[in-house]
Design an enzyme around this catalytic site. Structure first.
Site, PDB file in Angstrom:
ATOM      1  N   LYS A   6      52.941  36.432  43.103  1.00  0.00           N
ATOM      2  CA  LYS A   6      52.330  37.435  42.219  1.00  0.00           C
ATOM      3  C   LYS A   6      52.776  38.796  42.714  1.00  0.00           C
ATOM      4  O   LYS A   6      52.606  39.107  43.901  1.00  0.00           O
ATOM      5  CB  LYS A   6      50.813  37.334  42.220  1.00  0.00           C
ATOM      6  CG  LYS A   6      50.165  38.262  41.184  1.00  0.00           C
ATOM      7  CD  LYS A   6      48.658  38.115  41.109  1.00  0.00           C
ATOM      8  CE  LYS A   6      48.102  38.820  39.874  1.00  0.00           C
ATOM      9  NZ  LYS A   6      48.432  40.250  39.811  1.00  0.00           N
ATOM     10  N   ASN A  65      51.261  39.893  33.113  1.00  0.00           N
ATOM     11  CA  ASN A  65      49.945  40.332  33.568  1.00  0.00           C
ATOM     12  C   ASN A  65      49.847  41.840  33.405  1.00  0.00           C
ATOM     13  O   ASN A  65      50.814  42.561  33.580  1.00  0.00           O
ATOM     14  CB  ASN A  65      49.767  39.911  35.033  1.00  0.00           C
ATOM     15  CG  ASN A  65      48.442  40.336  35.641  1.00  0.00           C
ATOM     16  OD1 ASN A  65      48.385  40.790  36.774  1.00  0.00           O
ATOM     17  ND2 ASN A  65      47.360  40.188  34.912  1.00  0.00           N
ATOM     18  N   GLN A 108      45.921  31.380  47.078  1.00  0.00           N
ATOM     19  CA  GLN A 108      46.624  32.644  47.241  1.00  0.00           C
ATOM     20  C   GLN A 108      46.533  33.136  48.676  1.00  0.00           C
ATOM     21  O   GLN A 108      45.451  33.109  49.278  1.00  0.00           O
ATOM     22  CB  GLN A 108      46.031  33.704  46.302  1.00  0.00           C
ATOM     23  CG  GLN A 108      46.758  35.035  46.365  1.00  0.00           C
ATOM     24  CD  GLN A 108      45.957  36.176  45.767  1.00  0.00           C
ATOM     25  OE1 GLN A 108      46.492  37.234  45.473  1.00  0.00           O
ATOM     26  NE2 GLN A 108      44.664  35.980  45.590  1.00  0.00           N
ATOM     27  N   PRO A 130      43.822  36.250  40.137  1.00  0.00           N
ATOM     28  CA  PRO A 130      42.983  36.310  41.338  1.00  0.00           C
ATOM     29  C   PRO A 130      42.398  37.707  41.509  1.00  0.00           C
ATOM     30  O   PRO A 130      43.119  38.701  41.432  1.00  0.00           O
ATOM     31  CB  PRO A 130      43.966  35.978  42.470  1.00  0.00           C
ATOM     32  CG  PRO A 130      45.308  36.367  41.941  1.00  0.00           C
ATOM     33  CD  PRO A 130      45.255  36.131  40.465  1.00  0.00           C
ATOM     34  N   MET A 131      41.078  37.769  41.719  1.00  0.00           N
ATOM     35  CA  MET A 131      40.401  39.050  41.926  1.00  0.00           C
ATOM     36  C   MET A 131      39.422  38.883  43.078  1.00  0.00           C
ATOM     37  O   MET A 131      38.512  38.035  43.002  1.00  0.00           O
ATOM     38  CB  MET A 131      39.672  39.485  40.649  1.00  0.00           C
ATOM     39  CG  MET A 131      40.594  39.800  39.494  1.00  0.00           C
ATOM     40  SD  MET A 131      39.701  40.159  37.944  1.00  0.00           S
ATOM     41  CE  MET A 131      39.277  38.494  37.409  1.00  0.00           C
ATOM     42  N   CYS A 175      48.952  43.467  45.589  1.00  0.00           N
ATOM     43  CA  CYS A 175      47.645  44.099  45.764  1.00  0.00           C
ATOM     44  C   CYS A 175      47.801  45.607  45.971  1.00  0.00           C
ATOM     45  O   CYS A 175      48.526  46.044  46.873  1.00  0.00           O
ATOM     46  CB  CYS A 175      46.904  43.476  46.939  1.00  0.00           C
ATOM     47  SG  CYS A 175      45.275  44.221  47.223  1.00  0.00           S
ATOM     48  N   GLY A 184      43.017  39.196  33.941  1.00  0.00           N
ATOM     49  CA  GLY A 184      42.135  39.498  35.058  1.00  0.00           C
ATOM     50  C   GLY A 184      40.823  40.107  34.611  1.00  0.00           C
ATOM     51  O   GLY A 184      39.916  39.419  34.160  1.00  0.00           O
ATOM     52  N   ARG A 185      40.743  41.436  34.691  1.00  0.00           N
ATOM     53  CA  ARG A 185      39.468  42.133  34.480  1.00  0.00           C
ATOM     54  C   ARG A 185      38.839  41.842  33.114  1.00  0.00           C
ATOM     55  O   ARG A 185      37.616  41.772  33.001  1.00  0.00           O
ATOM     56  CB  ARG A 185      39.684  43.647  34.632  1.00  0.00           C
ATOM     57  CG  ARG A 185      40.085  44.075  36.028  1.00  0.00           C
ATOM     58  CD  ARG A 185      40.503  45.531  36.056  1.00  0.00           C
ATOM     59  NE  ARG A 185      41.697  45.748  35.259  1.00  0.00           N
ATOM     60  CZ  ARG A 185      42.036  46.917  34.720  1.00  0.00           C
ATOM     61  NH1 ARG A 185      41.244  47.968  34.866  1.00  0.00           N
ATOM     62  NH2 ARG A 185      43.150  47.039  34.010  1.00  0.00           N
TER      63      ARG A 185
END
Length: 339
Positions: A146, A206, A76, A21-22, A106, A230-231
């Site tokens: 997460k 991750n 999320q 999730p981003m 986060c 992710g990225r």
């Protein structure tokens, strides 16, 4: 309480893959784009911000209600108010979600200063209360977490892993850095391996999984049930398909740079585009191009010229120069270093 069954994967005999999730990236549009090039096993929404006055964000909700990718979507949540987290989880369970995911990783200061996201890792007792209440509220579908290795260090890491066991969390996505590390420095895959041994649920590794080869290396190092990317999925939306090819010992299919040009068009073409100022549209696209460029030009010229472009015409001329002029060139299998 027994663990709830996770949704079926794309390939039942292979390790799991998930798109991390981003915020402002993993919306419905991006999920559809990723699905076009090869879906991960699982999607996770951007976070639903949870507080005393929060309501379900309709734009994020669309990633669940209008999702036609055929892949499961976990909803999320981000917050620290226990009654409101429970309320929101119950509301989300009325929709076709794969499960509820609590964000405890986060690294944004505006989030962790409110003791949400990664800020929760400083308060194991609070995590215990939150997971106890959420587990009771979310009993008929997966409840997932997460998190990172800790806030400033790993002092609370094993304590929180034991809490995760206590409440039969169904899946743990673990970023191998601390909150204050943000996205810098090396990823501690050894501690992810320790978590794999300690918790009773599958673990997704991750952090800096930039290629299919790196995914295989991380799976080997950690023993994790799968990887969360992710990225680097922004720069290479083919990565989930490539990971499956690598796991099956198949040769990874080269991606022509002309296909990367089509990918950029997919990112840019949306129904609402005509109503958004050009400057805002360019800023949104450059967010993605910052990562795409790292797999395109080893010298960094594409990255520099793309960032300098002031108009759509200028930006797409740069894209055409690097992506269309030579049809024999392909996307690098890993980001170029030193750019």
């Amino acid at each position: 309480m027994p663990l709830v069954s996770l949704p079926q994967s794309v390939h039942p005999n292979l390790p799991l893959t998930a798109l991390a999730p981003m915020q402002d990236v993993t919306n419905l549009k991006f999920m559809k784009v990723i699905a076009h090039y090869g879906s991960p096993d699982y999607f996770f929404t951007e976070y639903f911000r949870v507080n005393e006055t929060s309501r379900l964000n309709p734009n994020i909700l669309a990633a669940i209600t209008e999702n036609n990718t055929g892949r499961p979507v976990f909803a999320q949540m981000m917050g620290e108010s226990i009654p409101d987290l429970v309320r929101t989880a119950k509301q989300l369970c009325a929709y076709n979600i794969a499960g509820i995911d609590l964000n405890m990783g986060c690294p944004a200061p505006r989030i962790y200063r409110k003791q949400a996201g990664g800020g929760l890792l400083k308060e194991p007792a609070k995590v215990d209360r939150i997971l106890a209440e959420l587990r009771q509220a979310v009993h008929d579908r997966p409840l997932t977490v997460k998190m990172r290795l800790g806030f400033e260090n790993g002092d609370t890491f094993f304590q929180i892993l034991d809490i995760i066991n206590r409440y039969s969390i169904d899946l743990l996505s673990l970023h191998g850095r601390t909150v204050l590390d943000r996205y810098h420095g090396s990823v501690n895959y050894n501690l992810i391996a320790e978590a794999v041994k300690r918790v009773n649920c599958p673990v997704l590794a991750n952090g800096n999984i930039y290629s299919a080869a790196q995914a295989l290396s991380v799976l080997s190092q950690t023993g994790a049930a799968g990887v969360m990317v992710g990225r680097w999925a922004i720069g290479n939306p083919w990565i989930f398909h490539q990971i499956r090819q690598a796991l099956l010992c198949e040769t990874i299919t080269p991606v022509p740079l002309t296909e990367v040009r089509h990918y950029i068009d997919r990112l840019y073409q949306t129904p609402e585009a005509p109503n958004i100022p050009e400057r805002a549209r360019l800023g949104y696209l450059k967010l993605f191009l910052n990562y795409i460029a790292l797999n395109v030009d080893s010298q960094g010229h594409f990255l520099r010229l793309m960032r300098q472009a002031q108009t759509e015409v200028e930006l797409f001329k740069v894209c055409d120069r690097f992506l269309v002029a030579d049809t024999t060139q392909t996307l690098a299998l890993a980001p170029y270093s030193g750019i």
